[in-house]
Design a protein around this motif. Structure first.
Motif, PDB file in Angstrom:
ATOM      1  N   PHE A  90       0.543  -1.064  -0.482  1.00  0.00           N
ATOM      2  CA  PHE A  90      -0.223   0.341  -0.105  1.00  0.00           C
ATOM      3  C   PHE A  90       1.206   1.142   0.022  1.00  0.00           C
ATOM      4  CE2 PHE A  90      -3.199   2.995   2.578  1.00  0.00           C
ATOM      5  CZ  PHE A  90      -3.929   2.542   1.042  1.00  0.00           C
ATOM      6  N   ALA A  91       1.453   1.589  -1.346  1.00  0.00           N
ATOM      7  CA  ALA A  91       2.381   2.947  -1.423  1.00  0.00           C
ATOM      8  C   ALA A  91       1.924   3.990  -1.120  1.00  0.00           C
ATOM      9  CB  ALA A  91       3.060   2.371  -2.195  1.00  0.00           C
ATOM     10  N   ALA A  92       1.446   4.560  -0.058  1.00  0.00           N
ATOM     11  CA  ALA A  92       0.248   5.711  -0.304  1.00  0.00           C
ATOM     12  C   ALA A  92       0.750   6.073   1.896  1.00  0.00           C
ATOM     13  CB  ALA A  92      -1.112   5.534   0.229  1.00  0.00           C
ATOM     14  N   ARG A  93       0.467   7.718   1.885  1.00  0.00           N
ATOM     15  CA  ARG A  93       0.596   8.163   2.930  1.00  0.00           C
ATOM     16  C   ARG A  93      -0.523   8.847   2.892  1.00  0.00           C
ATOM     17  NH1 ARG A  93       4.995  11.932   1.614  1.00  0.00           N
ATOM     18  NH2 ARG A  93       6.313  10.914   2.071  1.00  0.00           N
ATOM     19  N   ILE A  94      -1.087   8.681   4.116  1.00  0.00           N
ATOM     20  CA  ILE A  94      -2.083   9.557   4.455  1.00  0.00           C
ATOM     21  C   ILE A  94      -2.627  10.603   5.404  1.00  0.00           C
ATOM     22  CG2 ILE A  94      -4.610   8.834   5.847  1.00  0.00           C
ATOM     23  CD1 ILE A  94      -4.450   7.037   3.102  1.00  0.00           C
ATOM     24  N   SER A  95      -3.286  11.804   4.945  1.00  0.00           N
ATOM     25  CA  SER A  95      -3.126  12.822   5.479  1.00  0.00           C
ATOM     26  C   SER A  95      -3.239  12.575   7.141  1.00  0.00           C
ATOM     27  CB  SER A  95      -3.678  13.667   5.227  1.00  0.00           C
ATOM     28  OG  SER A  95      -3.818  13.680   4.081  1.00  0.00           O
ATOM     29  N   VAL A  96      -4.445  11.919   7.847  1.00  0.00           N
ATOM     30  CA  VAL A  96      -4.792  11.996   8.913  1.00  0.00           C
ATOM     31  C   VAL A  96      -3.927  10.618   9.634  1.00  0.00           C
ATOM     32  CG1 VAL A  96      -6.718  11.522  10.539  1.00  0.00           C
ATOM     33  CG2 VAL A  96      -6.774  12.263   8.089  1.00  0.00           C
ATOM     34  N   ASP A  97      -3.386  11.843  10.627  1.00  0.00           N
ATOM     35  CA  ASP A  97      -2.232  10.620  11.521  1.00  0.00           C
ATOM     36  C   ASP A  97      -3.216   9.334  11.838  1.00  0.00           C
ATOM     37  OD1 ASP A  97      -0.284  11.764  11.331  1.00  0.00           O
ATOM     38  OD2 ASP A  97      -0.682  13.285  12.424  1.00  0.00           O
ATOM     39  N   GLY A  98      -2.843   8.663  12.292  1.00  0.00           N
ATOM     40  CA  GLY A  98      -3.667   7.024  12.965  1.00  0.00           C
ATOM     41  C   GLY A  98      -4.295   6.645  12.387  1.00  0.00           C
ATOM     42  N   THR A  99      -5.016   6.526  11.218  1.00  0.00           N
ATOM     43  CA  THR A  99      -5.351   5.722  10.186  1.00  0.00           C
ATOM     44  C   THR A  99      -5.125   4.305   9.533  1.00  0.00           C
ATOM     45  OG1 THR A  99      -5.476   7.892   8.771  1.00  0.00           O
ATOM     46  CG2 THR A  99      -6.213   6.008   8.039  1.00  0.00           C
ATOM     47  N   ALA A 100      -5.679   3.475  10.145  1.00  0.00           N
ATOM     48  CA  ALA A 100      -5.678   2.006   9.844  1.00  0.00           C
ATOM     49  C   ALA A 100      -6.066   1.814   8.845  1.00  0.00           C
ATOM     50  CB  ALA A 100      -7.101   1.286  10.765  1.00  0.00           C
ATOM     51  N   LEU A 101      -4.610   1.388   8.526  1.00  0.00           N
ATOM     52  CA  LEU A 101      -3.941   1.072   7.042  1.00  0.00           C
ATOM     53  C   LEU A 101      -4.329  -0.898   6.535  1.00  0.00           C
ATOM     54  CD1 LEU A 101      -1.858   2.915   5.657  1.00  0.00           C
ATOM     55  CD2 LEU A 101      -3.959   2.948   5.340  1.00  0.00           C
ATOM     56  N   SER A 102      -5.213  -1.195   5.863  1.00  0.00           N
ATOM     57  CA  SER A 102      -5.356  -3.078   5.633  1.00  0.00           C
ATOM     58  C   SER A 102      -5.302  -3.450   4.068  1.00  0.00           C
ATOM     59  CB  SER A 102      -6.189  -3.148   6.740  1.00  0.00           C
ATOM     60  OG  SER A 102      -7.350  -2.815   6.403  1.00  0.00           O
ATOM     61  N   TRP A 103      -5.884  -4.202   3.611  1.00  0.00           N
ATOM     62  CA  TRP A 103      -5.918  -4.188   2.131  1.00  0.00           C
ATOM     63  C   TRP A 103      -6.470  -6.148   2.305  1.00  0.00           C
ATOM     64  CZ3 TRP A 103      -0.838  -4.520   3.212  1.00  0.00           C
ATOM     65  CH2 TRP A 103      -0.355  -5.393   3.696  1.00  0.00           C
ATOM     66  N   GLU A 104      -7.572  -6.562   1.129  1.00  0.00           N
ATOM     67  CA  GLU A 104      -7.913  -7.582   1.208  1.00  0.00           C
ATOM     68  C   GLU A 104      -7.680  -8.068  -0.139  1.00  0.00           C
ATOM     69  OE1 GLU A 104     -12.560  -6.798   1.502  1.00  0.00           O
ATOM     70  OE2 GLU A 104     -12.129  -7.026   3.550  1.00  0.00           O
ATOM     71  N   ALA A 105      -7.306  -9.017  -0.116  1.00  0.00           N
ATOM     72  CA  ALA A 105      -7.100  -9.758  -2.407  1.00  0.00           C
ATOM     73  C   ALA A 105      -8.407 -11.139  -1.496  1.00  0.00           C
ATOM     74  CB  ALA A 105      -5.746  -9.828  -1.801  1.00  0.00           C
ATOM     75  N   THR A 106      -8.076 -10.931  -3.847  1.00  0.00           N
ATOM     76  CA  THR A 106      -8.809 -12.133  -4.154  1.00  0.00           C
ATOM     77  C   THR A 106      -8.058 -13.072  -5.143  1.00  0.00           C
ATOM     78  OG1 THR A 106     -10.714 -11.966  -3.351  1.00  0.00           O
ATOM     79  CG2 THR A 106     -10.977 -13.667  -5.095  1.00  0.00           C
ATOM     80  N   SER A 107      -7.382 -13.943  -5.072  1.00  0.00           N
ATOM     81  CA  SER A 107      -6.745 -14.464  -6.390  1.00  0.00           C
ATOM     82  C   SER A 107      -7.476 -15.606  -7.236  1.00  0.00           C
ATOM     83  CB  SER A 107      -5.270 -15.000  -6.063  1.00  0.00           C
ATOM     84  OG  SER A 107      -4.972 -14.124  -5.701  1.00  0.00           O
ATOM     85  N   VAL A 108      -7.672 -15.722  -8.452  1.00  0.00           N
ATOM     86  CA  VAL A 108      -8.078 -16.742  -9.801  1.00  0.00           C
ATOM     87  C   VAL A 108      -7.309 -16.791 -10.696  1.00  0.00           C
ATOM     88  CG1 VAL A 108     -10.845 -16.261  -8.314  1.00  0.00           C
ATOM     89  CG2 VAL A 108      -8.901 -15.386 -10.631  1.00  0.00           C
ATOM     90  N   THR A 109      -7.092 -17.457 -11.040  1.00  0.00           N
ATOM     91  CA  THR A 109      -6.311 -18.465 -12.668  1.00  0.00           C
ATOM     92  C   THR A 109      -7.208 -18.016 -13.746  1.00  0.00           C
ATOM     93  OG1 THR A 109      -6.845 -20.259 -12.401  1.00  0.00           O
ATOM     94  CG2 THR A 109      -5.018 -19.313 -11.618  1.00  0.00           C
ATOM     95  N   THR A 110      -6.683 -16.880 -14.748  1.00  0.00           N
ATOM     96  CA  THR A 110      -8.001 -16.850 -15.910  1.00  0.00           C
ATOM     97  C   THR A 110      -6.851 -17.029 -17.057  1.00  0.00           C
ATOM     98  OG1 THR A 110      -9.312 -15.187 -16.597  1.00  0.00           O
ATOM     99  CG2 THR A 110      -7.099 -14.382 -15.490  1.00  0.00           C
ATOM    100  N   PRO A 111      -7.200 -16.527 -18.698  1.00  0.00           N
ATOM    101  CA  PRO A 111      -6.515 -16.512 -20.188  1.00  0.00           C
ATOM    102  C   PRO A 111      -6.016 -15.188 -19.908  1.00  0.00           C
ATOM    103  CG  PRO A 111      -8.733 -18.046 -20.243  1.00  0.00           C
ATOM    104  CD  PRO A 111      -8.868 -17.176 -18.577  1.00  0.00           C
TER     105      PRO A 111
END
Length: 248
Positions: A90-111
């Motif tokens: 998550f290449a980001a700088r959030i303006s508000v201090d104390g902001t909790a950063l997280s992410w969700e991901a889903t992977s599938v194979t596809t052509p």
């Protein structure tokens, strides 16, 4: 010389100016259709078009059954693009201090479709691992990304799934290094396009509103593309920051 702008554009520009000056504050309702019709001697269609322009520019958002309201356009943060941050989850700088950063991901194979195959230098139809990311700040989606990796490189290894296994969450360079692939550079192309309905719903903006899209591709020491991704952010809430070191 008289004002030659179309009436809808004049209405939209006037409303934007009021918002920029603070005469219409964040959360305030946009004047009603009837009020705008009277003020500009305009038709329903002209007023509606002006409001659509305002929404597409990220100045206003409709709320079902309530009306159209001024949106908060203060930059949420900065998306960092530098040697040290391009590969981070998550290449980001959030303006508000104390902001909790997280992410969700889903992977599938596809052509691989033709567009992705061209970016990866593989035949269309070759299988890739497609991973869709939703990045969250205090549990609110602020950035979307989709990554594609050729299965010819990762299939049968511990790094097949970017977010699973012993090398999960280490970024492209860290993961591929574990299977002997040395990633030496990344290239990015920055563009913009209108938000789809699904993207608008997720990112909390209006369909058609301007998004910034970063097309990023990682290359190995043989200049072979080993991963490519699309990073999508709201143009009105995020700025891009590039750190460009000079070499002798």
């Amino acid at each position: 010389m008289g004002d030659t702008r179309p009436v809808y554009q004049r209405i939209a520009d006037d409303l934007r100016e009021q918002i920029d000056k603070g005469d219409l504050e964040v959360g305030a309702p946009i004047p009603s259709r009837s009020a705008l019709k009277r003020a500009y001697e305009a038709s329903d269609q002209t007023v509606d078009r002006a409001v659509r322009v305002l929404k597409a520019a990220g100045y206003a958002q409709g709320q079902f059954g309530r009306g159209v309201f001024v949106m908060d356009r203060k930059p949420l943060g900065t998306l960092l693009r530098s040697t040290g941050s391009v590969d981070s989850p998550f290449a980001a700088r959030i303006s508000v201090d104390g902001t909790a950063l997280s992410w969700e991901a889903t992977s599938v194979t596809t052509p691989a479709d033709r567009r992705i195959a061209e970016r990866l230098g593989i035949p269309a139809g070759d299988r890739v691992m497609c991973t869709q990311y939703e990045y969250l700040a205090d549990r609110k989606p602020v950035q979307l990304a989709t990554s594609w990796e050729p299965l010819a490189i990762t299939e049968g290894t511990d790094v097949l799934f970017p977010e699973r296994g012993p090398y999960a969450k280490r970024g492209v360079r860290g993961r591929l290094a574990a299977i002997g692939v040395r990633v030496v550079r990344a290239a990015e192309i920055v563009g913009s396009r209108a938000a789809t309905s699904a993207e608008a719903e997720t990112l909390g903006c209006s369909p058609g509103q301007c998004l910034t899209v970063v097309e990023r591709t990682h290359y190995d020491a043989d200049d072979r593309p080993v991963e490519t991704s699309d990073i999508v952010i709201r143009a009105d809430r995020w700025r891009l920051e590039y750190d460009i070191p000079f070499t002798n």
